[in-house]
Design a protein around this motif. Structure first.
Motif, PDB file in Angstrom:
ATOM      1  N   GLY A   1      69.113  12.157  12.241  1.00 47.21           N
ATOM      2  CA  GLY A   1      68.606  10.743  12.135  1.00 47.21           C
ATOM      3  C   GLY A   1      67.011  10.920  12.199  1.00 47.21           C
ATOM      4  N   GLY A   2      66.381  11.820  12.929  1.00 44.54           N
ATOM      5  CA  GLY A   2      64.725  11.928  12.980  1.00 44.54           C
ATOM      6  C   GLY A   2      64.289  12.368  11.531  1.00 44.54           C
ATOM      7  N   LEU A   3      65.060  13.402  10.984  1.00 46.85           N
ATOM      8  CA  LEU A   3      64.607  13.756   9.466  1.00 46.85           C
ATOM      9  C   LEU A   3      64.620  12.411   8.652  1.00 46.85           C
ATOM     10  N   LEU A   4      65.517  11.714   8.528  1.00 46.57           N
ATOM     11  CA  LEU A   4      65.583  10.403   7.700  1.00 46.57           C
ATOM     12  C   LEU A   4      64.524   9.459   7.955  1.00 46.57           C
ATOM     13  N   ASN A   5      64.363   9.359   9.435  1.00 48.17           N
ATOM     14  CA  ASN A   5      63.446   8.279   9.775  1.00 48.17           C
ATOM     15  C   ASN A   5      61.900   8.743   9.184  1.00 48.17           C
ATOM     16  N   ARG A   6      61.509  10.120   9.496  1.00 49.56           N
ATOM     17  CA  ARG A   6      60.396  10.888   9.036  1.00 49.56           C
ATOM     18  C   ARG A   6      60.071  10.624   7.716  1.00 49.56           C
ATOM     19  N   SER A   7      60.964  10.780   6.972  1.00 46.13           N
ATOM     20  CA  SER A   7      60.946  10.883   5.386  1.00 46.13           C
ATOM     21  C   SER A   7      60.847   9.594   4.699  1.00 46.13           C
ATOM     22  N   THR A   8      61.476   8.810   5.497  1.00 41.59           N
ATOM     23  CA  THR A   8      61.530   7.272   4.758  1.00 41.59           C
ATOM     24  C   THR A   8      60.535   6.235   5.415  1.00 41.59           C
ATOM     25  N   ALA A   9      59.894   6.604   6.392  1.00 43.21           N
ATOM     26  CA  ALA A   9      58.664   5.864   6.941  1.00 43.21           C
ATOM     27  C   ALA A   9      57.675   5.241   6.319  1.00 43.21           C
ATOM     28  N   LEU A  10      57.591   4.176   6.390  1.00 44.11           N
ATOM     29  CA  LEU A  10      56.397   3.496   5.518  1.00 44.11           C
ATOM     30  C   LEU A  10      55.144   4.122   5.358  1.00 44.11           C
ATOM     31  N   SER A  11      54.666   4.686   6.606  1.00 40.74           N
ATOM     32  CA  SER A  11      53.409   5.401   6.808  1.00 40.74           C
ATOM     33  C   SER A  11      53.328   6.556   5.845  1.00 40.74           C
ATOM     34  N   ILE A  12      54.436   7.214   5.407  1.00 38.48           N
ATOM     35  CA  ILE A  12      54.601   8.435   4.573  1.00 38.48           C
ATOM     36  C   ILE A  12      54.986   8.078   3.066  1.00 38.48           C
ATOM     37  N   ASN A  13      55.799   7.116   3.155  1.00 37.85           N
ATOM     38  CA  ASN A  13      56.391   6.757   1.741  1.00 37.85           C
ATOM     39  C   ASN A  13      56.118   5.040   1.660  1.00 37.85           C
ATOM     40  N   PRO A  14      54.918   4.637   1.427  1.00 39.49           N
ATOM     41  CA  PRO A  14      54.763   3.170   1.519  1.00 39.49           C
ATOM     42  C   PRO A  14      55.396   2.490   0.274  1.00 39.49           C
ATOM     43  N   SER A  15      55.682   3.136  -0.906  1.00 46.36           N
ATOM     44  CA  SER A  15      56.400   2.438  -1.920  1.00 46.36           C
ATOM     45  C   SER A  15      57.896   2.368  -1.812  1.00 46.36           C
ATOM     46  N   ASN A  16      58.293   3.079  -0.564  1.00 43.51           N
ATOM     47  CA  ASN A  16      59.826   2.971  -0.379  1.00 43.51           C
ATOM     48  C   ASN A  16      60.576   3.274  -1.552  1.00 43.51           C
ATOM     49  N   THR A  17      60.141   4.676  -2.014  1.00 43.69           N
ATOM     50  CA  THR A  17      60.967   4.960  -3.425  1.00 43.69           C
ATOM     51  C   THR A  17      61.380   6.408  -3.143  1.00 43.69           C
ATOM     52  N   TYR A  18      62.338   6.915  -4.211  1.00 38.89           N
ATOM     53  CA  TYR A  18      62.753   8.113  -4.178  1.00 38.89           C
ATOM     54  C   TYR A  18      61.350   8.825  -4.944  1.00 38.89           C
ATOM     55  N   PRO A  19      60.427   9.673  -4.477  1.00 38.21           N
ATOM     56  CA  PRO A  19      59.345   9.886  -5.403  1.00 38.21           C
ATOM     57  C   PRO A  19      59.569  11.068  -6.252  1.00 38.21           C
ATOM     58  N   CYS A  20      58.493  11.341  -7.193  1.00 39.49           N
ATOM     59  CA  CYS A  20      58.837  12.437  -8.124  1.00 39.49           C
ATOM     60  C   CYS A  20      58.439  13.731  -7.572  1.00 39.49           C
ATOM     61  N   PHE A  21      59.321  14.573  -8.369  1.00 43.60           N
ATOM     62  CA  PHE A  21      59.322  15.993  -8.143  1.00 43.60           C
ATOM     63  C   PHE A  21      58.155  16.659  -8.914  1.00 43.60           C
ATOM     64  N   SER A  22      57.257  17.542  -8.352  1.00 46.61           N
ATOM     65  CA  SER A  22      56.138  18.194  -9.374  1.00 46.61           C
ATOM     66  C   SER A  22      56.389  19.641  -9.561  1.00 46.61           C
ATOM     67  N   GLU A  23      56.728  20.014 -10.898  1.00 50.91           N
ATOM     68  CA  GLU A  23      56.822  21.421 -11.019  1.00 50.91           C
ATOM     69  C   GLU A  23      55.785  22.305 -10.740  1.00 50.91           C
ATOM     70  N   SER A  24      54.642  21.733 -10.888  1.00 52.31           N
ATOM     71  CA  SER A  24      53.518  22.657 -10.723  1.00 52.31           C
ATOM     72  C   SER A  24      53.164  22.845  -9.343  1.00 52.31           C
ATOM     73  N   CYS A  25      53.573  22.038  -8.518  1.00 50.37           N
ATOM     74  CA  CYS A  25      53.484  22.142  -6.924  1.00 50.37           C
ATOM     75  C   CYS A  25      54.564  23.222  -6.427  1.00 50.37           C
ATOM     76  N   PHE A  26      55.842  23.153  -7.276  1.00 49.61           N
ATOM     77  CA  PHE A  26      57.101  23.980  -6.585  1.00 49.61           C
ATOM     78  C   PHE A  26      57.876  24.497  -8.089  1.00 49.61           C
ATOM     79  N   PRO A  27      56.949  25.420  -8.735  1.00 49.74           N
ATOM     80  CA  PRO A  27      57.340  26.116  -9.903  1.00 49.74           C
ATOM     81  C   PRO A  27      58.658  27.028  -9.713  1.00 49.74           C
ATOM     82  N   LYS A  28      59.567  26.846 -10.584  1.00 51.01           N
ATOM     83  CA  LYS A  28      60.582  27.748 -10.620  1.00 51.01           C
ATOM     84  C   LYS A  28      60.450  29.254 -10.618  1.00 51.01           C
ATOM     85  N   VAL A  29      60.999  30.254  -9.762  1.00 46.25           N
ATOM     86  CA  VAL A  29      60.944  31.316  -9.733  1.00 46.25           C
ATOM     87  C   VAL A  29      62.244  32.233  -9.753  1.00 46.25           C
ATOM     88  N   LEU A  30      62.169  33.290 -10.631  1.00 51.67           N
ATOM     89  CA  LEU A  30      63.522  34.158 -10.937  1.00 51.67           C
ATOM     90  C   LEU A  30      64.270  34.491  -9.770  1.00 51.67           C
TER      91      LEU A  30
END
Length: 505
Positions: free
Chosen positions: A314-343
């Motif tokens: 419950g705490g995890l859902l609350n923190r990751s969907t809080a308006l202060s963190i996610n003001p647009s209330n959307t499923y945001p985009c993933f950035s491959e440059s921030c988290f590139p695939k490794v073998l």
């Protein structure tokens, strides 16, 4: 599911309650049906052994045993335990004193008093099936699980296997199915009851569509009936044994066996009211280890459910969907440059903004659906829930480690990383919500609805985690989240009973 309704103990209980056996069975089977419905346990059929379709199946099964030469008339005597509805050997008995202080014999397993009984019955040639039973088990090492129970059955088959009395004198037992062509005898309640696994499949006409691909779930106290008598009876009637027999142990209360005389029987309806339906189901399935007895007490339920459902999930859902963190209330985009695939994440020191620990965590969540499916399939629900709980803790660690609330939204690079952290966290929550549906249906539904996962997107078979990491599109990316319905799982307080006991201390 259903109710086995015939037998001497039902006949006696009805007489003691001043009712007829059918009236008692109607009332009690109604309570069982109500309990299953209230506990959100679904069933395709609720079968009652007093139904005409079942009686017809039993008569046919008896005919198959008779025609195969497995029955004969014989005189039988021994210690009979009415509540267990079976004869017991001396090794299964103990000496006790009854309510009047007189010495008596009782069943070691249940503590119920036994009585010496002698009568003429039909006997089943169980002794002839020792070799076929041993061969069946040797050829199918997973036929009975967990393994300690499989080993126990093998040991039984090394001992004497006396023929089984499969009828009772009608004068003593009227509440049951009469033996075809012999109205002086009633079919033994266990032979009658076990056939319900076939009658529910339409035996003798349509059972072939399902049999023997049947999995029985049984308590350890009725293992011999299901793993020795039933397979032997099936073989004698020309049918193969069931595919699997899953065996579970019992719940004790503060280390003691539940018993009416001790007054420590747990009322499931009260527990559902106290811990919520999902809380109670989660505790039983998370703590219930099939191969050994598990101990139940109030504080244990409260502690586990609060820690894993209310706080971690419950705490995890609350923190990751809080308006202060996610003001647009959307499923945001993933950035491959921030988290590139490794073998191989084990060889990376971390790339982009991600650390080696992050790659390890993402790999463990990616392997979770298959792992959980395999544990569910093997009836090890507690292991599946252990794996999910561990991943939930890792996700909380990931979220905490990167402190998304500290990131500067005005910096485009920081915004990309913030969105990626939230995207990964929501993907984890989607996986957990999907996998937890059979265990905590209402909470899982609430979680998935908050993530805007549609009903047709909640299947276990097509569940993929973090497709964007593998360069595939994610159908949830950019989607508006579902409405915020408040706390996912309300923390449980200490029970009233516990508070009363504490005050006494």
């Amino acid at each position: 599911s259903g109710t086995d309704e015939h037998g001497l103990k039902i006949q006696q209980a009805a007489a003691a309650a001043g009712m007829s056996p059918p009236e008692l069975c109607e009332r009690v089977s109604g309570l069982f049906r109500q309990a299953l419905t209230q506990a959100a346990v679904s069933f395709t059929d609720f079968t009652r052994t007093s139904e005409p379709r079942h009686q017809q199946a039993v008569r046919h099964f008896w005919g198959a045993l008779r025609d195969g030469g497995s029955l004969y008339k014989g005189s039988y005597e021994g210690w009979y335990c009415t509540p267990e509805e079976c004869f017991l050997a001396e090794s299964q008995l103990a000496e006790r004193r009854d309510a009047q202080g007189r010495p008596c014999k009782v069943s070691l397993e249940s503590g119920h008093q036994v009585h010496w009984t002698k009568e003429e019955n039909y006997m089943f040639r169980l002794s002839a099936f020792r070799d076929p039973l041993q061969k069946w088990l040797r050829d199918n090492p997973h036929a009975i699980s967990p393994d300690p129970f499989y080993q126990r059955v093998l040991r039984w088959l090394e001992e004497d296997l006396p023929d089984l009395s499969v009828s009772r004198e009608r004068s003593r037992l009227q509440w049951g199915i009469p033996v075809p062509s012999d109205s002086t005898q009633t079919i033994y309640v266990w032979v009658d009851a076990l056939v319900n696994y076939l009658s529910v499949l339409g035996y003798p006409e349509t059972h072939g569509e399902w049999w023997p691909a049947a999995h029985h779930v049984v308590g350890k106290d009725i293992l011999k009936f299901h793993a020795v008598y039933w397979p032997a009876l099936l073989m004698a009637a020309g049918l193969p044994p069931p595919e699997r027999i899953f065996v579970h142990s019992h719940w004790t209360v503060r280390g003691q066996k539940m018993s009416k005389s001790l007054g420590n029987v747990i009322d499931p309806f009260a527990c559902i009211g106290q811990y919520t339906l999902d809380g109670f189901r989660y505790f039983l399935l998370r703590q219930g280890v099939p191969e050994r007895d598990c101990d139940y007490y109030d504080e244990k339920v409260v502690k586990l459910v609060n820690s894993e459902l209310a706080d971690a999930l419950g705490g995890l859902l609350n923190r990751s969907t809080a308006l202060s963190i996610n003001p647009s209330n959307t499923y945001p985009c993933f950035s491959e440059s921030c988290f590139p695939k490794v073998l191989d994440y084990r060889e990376t020191k971390g790339m982009g903004r991600a650390s080696a620990e992050d790659y390890e965590f993402v790999a463990s969540v990616a392997s979770l659906p298959l792992q959980v499916a395999s544990y569910f399939e093997g009836f090890q629900i507690y292991k599946a829930l252990e794996c999910i709980a561990l991943c939930v803790r890792q996700t909380n660690g990931f979220f905490q480690r990167h402190r998304p609330w500290k990131l500067n939204r005005k910096d485009p690079a920081e915004q990309l990383w913030l969105d990626t952290i939230i995207h990964i966290t929501l993907e984890c929550l989607r996986v957990y919500g999907t996998l937890l549906q059979p265990v905590i249906p209402h909470t899982a539904d609430k979680l998935l609805s908050r993530l805007a996962v549609e009903p047709e997107e909640r299947g276990l078979s097509g569940l993929t985690f973090l497709p964007r990491y593998n360069g595939k599109p994610c159908p949830f990316e950019g989607r508006q989240l579902g409405p915020d319905t408040g706390v996912l799982f309300q923390r449980l307080g200490k029970s009233r009973q516990h508070q009363i006991e504490t005050k006494k201390l």
